[in-house]
Every structure is written in structure tokens, then in C-alpha cells.
Enzyme design. Structure first.
Site, PDB file in Angstrom:
ATOM      1  N   HIS A 262     -20.175   7.295  15.217  1.00  0.00           N
ATOM      2  CA  HIS A 262     -20.057   6.785  13.852  1.00  0.00           C
ATOM      3  C   HIS A 262     -18.663   6.186  13.725  1.00  0.00           C
ATOM      4  O   HIS A 262     -17.702   6.717  14.268  1.00  0.00           O
ATOM      5  CB  HIS A 262     -20.248   7.925  12.844  1.00  0.00           C
ATOM      6  CG  HIS A 262     -20.432   7.465  11.440  1.00  0.00           C
ATOM      7  ND1 HIS A 262     -19.376   7.052  10.654  1.00  0.00           N
ATOM      8  CD2 HIS A 262     -21.549   7.351  10.682  1.00  0.00           C
ATOM      9  CE1 HIS A 262     -19.835   6.715   9.458  1.00  0.00           C
ATOM     10  NE2 HIS A 262     -21.150   6.873   9.457  1.00  0.00           N
ATOM     11  N   ASP A 314     -28.680  10.188  11.133  1.00  0.00           N
ATOM     12  CA  ASP A 314     -29.984   9.677  11.538  1.00  0.00           C
ATOM     13  C   ASP A 314     -30.619  10.496  12.653  1.00  0.00           C
ATOM     14  O   ASP A 314     -31.844  10.595  12.743  1.00  0.00           O
ATOM     15  CB  ASP A 314     -29.861   8.219  11.989  1.00  0.00           C
ATOM     16  CG  ASP A 314     -29.498   7.292  10.852  1.00  0.00           C
ATOM     17  OD1 ASP A 314     -30.053   7.475   9.754  1.00  0.00           O
ATOM     18  OD2 ASP A 314     -28.665   6.395  11.054  1.00  0.00           O
TER      19      ASP A 314
END
Length: 371
Positions: A262, A314
Site C-alpha cells: 500500500h 482487499d
């Protein structure tokens, strides 16, 4: 010669605007929403509490939450014959493209697209939050030649959303898992789709235009579309050993492994992922699908050891949705439906203190050419 400014590819680390809505404090491992820790909110509150917080500045009490839910339920229905729009789309249309089309079309029914007052934008946000789950679920059904599932006024907001997707009234536990997922997807400072919405709003374009652009941004597999890619990857792996082999193969071929890494959470696990991991642990035990949880844990460990990467939201949200019976193609539209809350709050904030976004470039092309 123009004044030199700092250049960061992808605007990495560049502060684009001020906001009071949310902040990712990586050092403190906290996602701040108007002073509250999102994870604490997700553990003790409901999605509608965040709607009240982000749109009206304070958490509701037990008396005001039902009032908000009643407001939303009044707006669930879509204009008559709205779904005929989706019958005209090719059957292969991705649900995110259908959602983008639906939001854009819905703008034509708005009474005053030019309204920018904060209270009016909040009411528009309520209408969008009420109608977008209907568009998400029933555009999918329409594209698959399935019957439209009308909203059920007797169910809670999140339970109704899940019901419209699956056609089955969820249990209290299923609705709670789904509601928690909506909370952790609801707002996350300044990702690409939020930035897109604010850039569009800065031109004084209407909120429907800002959200339409955000849908296009969120569809990309480097942003919202990663959750779909994660589930396809898990199914391709099939077993714990098969999944490990698949990840090793992707790493050997220098392919990007979706669901890991990320831009902000570089050296720590996304705290939202940790919350969804626990939800998956519980749900997989209830469904007797511990194999799915074991696959995810094995993948998490492998990526940490091989690449020093940690799961993002996710990675664990995808298998939770799978066990809830949600079609994979709807994972990203659900992400958007949840994030509609944060997007509307950001657009409202942009209107209230606007300055047109107009950055410059670092020119690397030729000079001095003549015809």
C-alpha cells in the site's frame, strides 16, 4: 525560467489539500475520522453512525440513528423504468461501468445540479447513499437477465444491501460482517478516487460528475479492482500448497501480487485488513471453509518473508465477500458504494473551501524545434 518546485512521481507524499475528515497516522497505526479511530468505530458502531459522523459532524445516539435510517429508506427507490438503461448495455459490461453509467444518468433526475450549499449537498449525499446500493445490485441482475430485487424496507441499511445482491435475507451475523466491511471501506483520506472527485469538484462541477469520475478511478486494479483480483487468485490457487506455488510463480515472473502493499502502509499491515482477517476467521469457521482462511494466512506469511509486504484491506475483504455469497464482479462496486460516504463528504468540503486544482509539470520534451 519558471520557479522550480518539488517533483514526486505519482505525487508520492505530496500534500494536495487540507481536510478535517480523515488522516492516516501510520506511526500510531490509526485511521482518524473526525477525531475517532476508524477501527474502534468499526468494532463498536454501525455504518449509519459513520454517515452521521462524516456528513453531519457527530456520532448519532440511539434515538437519532433510526431517524437517519428512515431518511435513507425514503430514498431507496429509483426512477420508474430506470433499469431499462442497463438492458441496452452489452451483456459483457463490467458492473463498475454499469455503475458509472447509472450514477451519470441519475444526475438527470436531480432537481438542482447547480446547488452548492452544504445542507443541500448533504441531502444529495443521502439520496446517493440510498440509491447506489440499488444500482449496484440491480444493474448486475439486469445484465444477467435476472429479476430486479426491490429494496426491503423492513431490513437495516446494510442487510437490505446484501439482500438485494443475494436475494436471501441475511442472518444477523452476515449483516454484521457486511456492515463492518462497509465501514472500513467508507473513508480513507486521499486515495486516487477521492483525489479525482475533489479535482472534478474544484472546477465547480456537480457532485454526480465528481462521483462518476471517482467510479472510473476506483475500477482500476491498482485501486479498488484489487479485491476482485485477489479472489480470482485464491480460486486459481485452490489449495494452500497451490496458492503458495501460484504466489512463488508470480514473484519469480516479477508480476504484481494483488492485495499486498500500500502506498501509505509500507512497513506495517493495513489495520483494516487485520479487522477483516478476524471477520474471515470467524466466517470461515461458521461456513466450515477453514481452508480459505488457511490459504490467506499462508499467502500473508509468504509475502512477508519473500518481499516484506503486508496485506491490504482487499486481501481479506475479498474472501469475506465470497463466503457471503457475493458475485466477484460486485466486489469493487460494493467498495464504491461504501466509499460514496467519504466521497460525498470530501466533495462537500471542497465546495466549502474551494480552489481549482491546477498543478504544473516537469517538462522532459524537446525544445527549439522549427518547422
Amino acid at each position: 525560467m519558471p520557479e522550480q518546485t518539488t517533483y514526486k512521481k505519482g505525487l508520492d507524499g505530496v500534500i494536495a489539500t487540507e481536510t478535517k475528515l480523515s488522516y492516516l497516522d501510520v506511526d500510531a497505526e490509526e485511521i482518524v475520522l473526525l477525531g475517532y479511530d476508524l477501527i474502534e468505530l468499526a468494532e463498536s458502531k454501525q455504518y449509519l453512525d459513520l454517515v452521521q459522523l462524516l456528513l453531519r459532524g457527530q456520532l448519532p445516539d440511539e434515538d437519532t440513528r433510526p431517524i437517519l435510517e428512515k431518511e435513507l429508506k425514503k430514498e431507496y427507490e429509483l426512477p420508474e423504468d430506470f433499469f431499462s438503461l442497463f438492458h441496452k448495455l452489452p451483456k459483457k459490461t463490467h458492473p463498475m461501468d454499469a455503475l458509472r453509467t447509472g450514477i451519470s444518468a441519475l444526475a438527470g433526475y436531480e432537481k438542482d445540479l447547480d446547488e452548492r450549499r452544504e445542507d443541500e449537498i448533504r441531502q444529495t449525499a443521502i439520496r446517493l447513499l440510498a440509491k447506489i446500493p440499488n444500482i449496484v445490485a440491480n444493474s448486475y441482475h439486469t445484465l444477467h437477465d435476472e429479476a430486479v430485487i426491490e429494496p426491503d424496507q423492513t431490513l437495516s441499511y446494510s442487510a437490505n444491501f446484501l439482500y438485494m445482491i443475494t436475494g436471501k435475507e441475511p442472518t444477523a451475523a452476515e449483516a454484521a460482517y457486511f456492515d463492518q466491511s462497509l465501514m472500513v471501506y467508507s473513508e480513507h483520506e486521499m486515495p486516487n478516487s477521492t483525489f479525482t472527485a475533489r479535482v472534478i469538484a474544484s472546477t465547480n462541477a456537480d457532485i454526480y460528475g465528481a462521483l462518476t469520475g471517482a467510479v472510473a478511478s476506483l475500477k482500476g486494479n491498482l485501486h479498488g479492482g484489487a479485491n476482485e483480483a485477489v479472489m480470482h487468485m485464491l480460486l486459481e490457487g485452490g489449495t494452500t500448497d497451490g496458492f503458495r506455488h501460484l504466489l512463488y510463480e508470480k514473484l519469480t515472473n516479477k508480476e504484481k501480487v494483488m492485495g499486498f502493499g500500500h502506498r501509505v502502509y509500507m512497513k506495517k499491515m493495513d489495520p483494516r485488513a487485520a479487522l477483516m482477517k478476524e471477520a474471515l476467521r470467524e466466517l470461515s469457521a461458521e461456513r466450515q471453509r477453514e481452508d480459505l482462511f488457511e490459504m490467506c494466512e499462508a499467502g500473508e506469511q509468504l509475502m512477508k518473508e519473500e518481499k516484506g509486504l503486508y496485506p491490504n484491506l482487499d486481501y481479506y475483504a475479498a474472501p469475506v465477500y465470497y463466503l457471503l455469497g457475493i458475485p466477484i464482479d460486485l466486489y469493487t462496486p460494493i467498495f464504491f458504494a461504501a466509499r460514496t460516504l467519504g466521497l460525498c463528504a470530501h466533495v462537500s468540503e471542497q465546495y466549502a473551501n474551494n480552489k481549482l486544482f491546477r498543478p504544473r509539470v516537469l517538462y522532459t520534451g524537446p525544445r527549439g524545434l522549427h518547422p
